[in-house]
Design an enzyme around this catalytic site. Structure first.
Site, mmCIF file in Angstrom:
data_model
loop_
_atom_site.group_PDB
_atom_site.id
_atom_site.type_symbol
_atom_site.label_atom_id
_atom_site.label_comp_id
_atom_site.label_asym_id
_atom_site.label_seq_id
_atom_site.Cartn_x
_atom_site.Cartn_y
_atom_site.Cartn_z
ATOM 1 N N ASP A 84 0.810 -1.218 0.000
ATOM 2 C CA ASP A 84 0.000 0.000 0.000
ATOM 3 C C ASP A 84 0.845 1.271 0.000
ATOM 4 O O ASP A 84 0.569 2.222 0.732
ATOM 5 C CB ASP A 84 -0.954 -0.015 1.212
ATOM 6 C CG ASP A 84 -2.236 0.747 0.901
ATOM 7 O OD1 ASP A 84 -2.380 1.179 -0.243
ATOM 8 O OD2 ASP A 84 -3.073 0.901 1.814
ATOM 9 N N LYS B 280 10.963 0.296 -13.675
ATOM 10 C CA LYS B 280 12.324 -0.202 -13.442
ATOM 11 C C LYS B 280 13.215 0.249 -14.583
ATOM 12 O O LYS B 280 12.734 0.439 -15.705
ATOM 13 C CB LYS B 280 12.321 -1.738 -13.396
ATOM 14 C CG LYS B 280 13.473 -2.306 -12.624
ATOM 15 C CD LYS B 280 13.209 -2.187 -11.135
ATOM 16 C CE LYS B 280 14.297 -2.771 -10.298
ATOM 17 N NZ LYS B 280 13.860 -2.925 -8.902
HETATM 18 P P1 NAD Z 1 24.150 -4.967 -5.034
HETATM 19 O O1 NAD Z 1 24.746 -4.729 -6.364
HETATM 20 O O2 NAD Z 1 24.397 -4.008 -3.941
HETATM 21 O O3 NAD Z 1 24.582 -6.416 -4.481
HETATM 22 C C1 NAD Z 1 24.480 -7.596 -5.210
HETATM 23 C C2 NAD Z 1 25.533 -8.540 -4.659
HETATM 24 O O4 NAD Z 1 25.352 -9.832 -5.225
HETATM 25 C C3 NAD Z 1 26.957 -8.103 -5.005
HETATM 26 O O5 NAD Z 1 27.771 -8.198 -3.847
HETATM 27 C C4 NAD Z 1 27.368 -9.075 -6.107
HETATM 28 O O6 NAD Z 1 28.766 -9.301 -6.112
HETATM 29 C C5 NAD Z 1 26.597 -10.313 -5.707
HETATM 30 N N1 NAD Z 1 26.318 -11.225 -6.812
HETATM 31 C C6 NAD Z 1 25.963 -10.906 -8.070
HETATM 32 N N2 NAD Z 1 25.761 -12.022 -8.788
HETATM 33 C C7 NAD Z 1 25.972 -13.049 -7.954
HETATM 34 C C8 NAD Z 1 25.910 -14.469 -8.106
HETATM 35 N N3 NAD Z 1 25.573 -15.021 -9.257
HETATM 36 N N4 NAD Z 1 26.197 -15.224 -7.018
HETATM 37 C C9 NAD Z 1 26.538 -14.677 -5.836
HETATM 38 N N5 NAD Z 1 26.611 -13.343 -5.641
HETATM 39 C C10 NAD Z 1 26.332 -12.550 -6.688
HETATM 40 O O7 NAD Z 1 22.590 -5.148 -5.312
HETATM 41 P P2 NAD Z 1 21.392 -5.003 -4.261
HETATM 42 O O8 NAD Z 1 20.906 -3.612 -4.322
HETATM 43 O O9 NAD Z 1 21.775 -5.604 -2.976
HETATM 44 O O10 NAD Z 1 20.288 -5.896 -4.973
HETATM 45 C C11 NAD Z 1 20.264 -7.310 -4.834
HETATM 46 C C12 NAD Z 1 18.891 -7.825 -5.203
HETATM 47 O O11 NAD Z 1 17.910 -7.208 -4.345
HETATM 48 C C13 NAD Z 1 18.441 -7.530 -6.631
HETATM 49 O O12 NAD Z 1 17.604 -8.579 -7.078
HETATM 50 C C14 NAD Z 1 17.610 -6.268 -6.474
HETATM 51 O O13 NAD Z 1 16.682 -6.091 -7.518
HETATM 52 C C15 NAD Z 1 16.922 -6.563 -5.153
HETATM 53 N N6 NAD Z 1 16.404 -5.386 -4.436
HETATM 54 C C16 NAD Z 1 17.220 -4.346 -4.106
HETATM 55 C C17 NAD Z 1 16.696 -3.263 -3.400
HETATM 56 C C18 NAD Z 1 17.558 -2.116 -2.944
HETATM 57 O O14 NAD Z 1 17.054 -1.249 -2.207
HETATM 58 N N7 NAD Z 1 18.836 -2.047 -3.278
HETATM 59 C C19 NAD Z 1 15.333 -3.236 -3.083
HETATM 60 C C20 NAD Z 1 14.528 -4.324 -3.412
HETATM 61 C C21 NAD Z 1 15.078 -5.408 -4.095
#
Ligand code: NAD
Length: 416
Positions: free
Chosen positions: A102, A109
């Site tokens: 909500d 994106k």
């Molecule tokens: P980020 O880039 O800060 O971190 C991603 C991490 O995953 C990095 O440390 C990278 O080295 C690692 N990584 C990448 N591929 C990998 C693999 N195959 N195996 C193991 N490690 C791997 O990204 P984030 O912001 O933490 O986002 C991570 C996920 O969370 C994404 O799916 C994103 O869409 C989702 N998400 C992020 C947010 C946000 O506020 N940042 C909010 C909601 C959802």
């Protein structure tokens, strides 16, 4: 609804199949369901940037899945794997996520096809500003139309560059700070946004453990204390989730999976130490005192109580779902479990806590940052003065009846 065992659909189709399952429980006309299901518009940009004397061309996207409420909201990711299908899937998840918790936003994106580790800071700034410029021109960034936030490969630094680029091109917009969220606090950001998604994941898990029937159906008992946890991706979301679970809830982080390998220690890894090592060494390989597994995805299949995929989509799929030993999968990343894998996990009795609920902490705090920027005043500033005035009157009323309130107590009560 099950898929043939050898078939794994795309991320977007996976999200849409989940939509179809949910839609089957709702009484809405088919035409409306089709409209909601599909992305409203996608803008693709190609732009050149001169780097070390050579022209490099970059390609990026911003998709609006739904603008039934404006602005549309959703992160911008920088990744060498991103494509239009992925961005459309992620935009759809944003619509459903905002509706579920909500938060009054539509779903959007964005993504830029780039390996950010290949470029220095100055070059990344030029590329980010150029990408932002392309999106601003078409109102794909704007305080009332479309408001990006951090995602994979982006953070406060990139959001600051986007905000400042927007300000240069729309100098008359008094709401310019609200064009993007996840900014540094010194640039109109809000305390707590950096860790909001990870903290939200922990809150979601705590809620789960408050309902003992659910906990027992997952084959566990008690609370988060002592639970064995494996986290994939020690980035923004994974790091804060693991750190808070360890420091505030007493969970034992036995596995941390990164792109360059995984660490295992059944007695528990110190999340802060691993994170500092990862930042200093650009990976986890060589971290002392833990078993190192070169093929990091193998650790997804290790026995644990809670598996937290916090890296990217599709990491739990038809290939490995049958071998997952975790009791709960906490979807911190967007779309980490494919539609086909979800069916296999359900059959095995593994409980999944879905992404649209579990990782919504980020967009929730982004909402507060956005309204703070629009209101042009710090939260609580007016209320503080009001509370102080009211308390002073109360003290005056007490003292006018002949009673003396101790000075220390007056100071405590009168603090707004
Ligand atoms: P980020 O880039 O800060 O971190 C991603 C991490 O995953 C990095 O440390 C990278 O080295 C690692 N990584 C990448 N591929 C990998 C693999 N195959 N195996 C193991 N490690 C791997 O990204 P984030 O912001 O933490 O986002 C991570 C996920 O969370 C994404 O799916 C994103 O869409 C989702 N998400 C992020 C947010 C946000 O506020 N940042 C909010 C909601 C959802």
């Amino acid at each position: 609804m099950t898929l043939p065992p050898d078939k794994e659909v795309s991320f977007k189709d996976s999200v849409n199949l989940s939509f179809d399952l949910a839609r089957a429980t709702l009484d809405i006309p088919d035409g409306m369901a089709q409209y909601i299901r599909n992305v409203n518009n996608v803008y693709q940009v190609r732009f050149p940037v001169k780097i070390k004397g050579e022209i490099e061309t970059f390609i990026g996207w911003r998709a609006v899945h739904s603008d039934h409420i404006l602005p549309a909201k959703g992160g911008i990711r920088f990744s060498p794997q991103v494509d239009q299908n992925e961005i459309e899937a992620l935009a759809a998840l944003m619509t459903y996520k905002c509706a579920l918790v909500d938060v009054p936003f539509g779903g959007s994106k964005g993504g830029l096809l780039i390996d950010p580790t290949k470029y220095d800071r100055e070059t990344m700034e030029r590329i980010t500003r150029r990408f932002a410029f392309e999106l601003i021109q078409k109102d794909y960034i704007g305080s009332g139309t479309n408001v990006p936030a951090p995602d994979m490969g982006t953070g406060q630094r990139e959001m600051a560059w986007i905000a400042s680029t927007y300000n240069s091109y729309r100098p008359g917009d008094i709401n310019h700070l609200a064009c993007v969220t996840g900014k540094p606090v010194s640039m109109g950001g809000i305390q707590g946004r950096v860790e909001a998604t990870g903290r939200g994941v922990v809150y979601g898990l705590r809620e789960f453990f408050r309902t003992q029937d659910d906990v027992q159906s997952a084959g566990m008992e008690g609370n988060l204390e002592g639970k064995k946890v494996i986290v994939q991706g020690l980035g923004n979301v994974g790091y804060y989730t693991a750190k808070i679970l360890q420091e505030e809830d007493g969970a034992i982080i036995i596995g941390i999976l990164e792109y360059d390998g995984a660490l295992l220690d059944l007695n528990g890894l110190n999340v802060e130490d691993v994170y500092q090592y990862k930042v200093a060494n650009k990976g986890v390989r060589g971290f002392p005192g833990a078993e190192y597994v070169a093929d990091s995805k193998l650790l997804l299949e290790e026995a644990c109580d809670i598996l937290i995929p916090a890296a990217m989509e599709g990491t739990i799929n038809q290939q490995n779902a049958g071998r997952i030993q975790a009791k709960i999968i906490a979807e911190a990343a967007n779309g980490p479990v494919t539609f086909a894998a979800e069916a296999i996990l359900q059959e095995k009795g593994v409980v999944s806590i879905p992404d649209v609920y579990l990782n919504a902490g980020g967009v929730t705090v982004s909402y507060f940052e956005w309204i703070k920027n629009l209101s042009h005043i710090r939260f609580g500033r007016i209320q503080k003065r009001y509370e102080e005035g009211k308390s002073e009157k109360l003290i005056q009323a007490i003292e006018s009846s002949g009673h003396k309130v101790p000075k220390a107590l007056v100071e405590q009560i009168c603090q707004g």
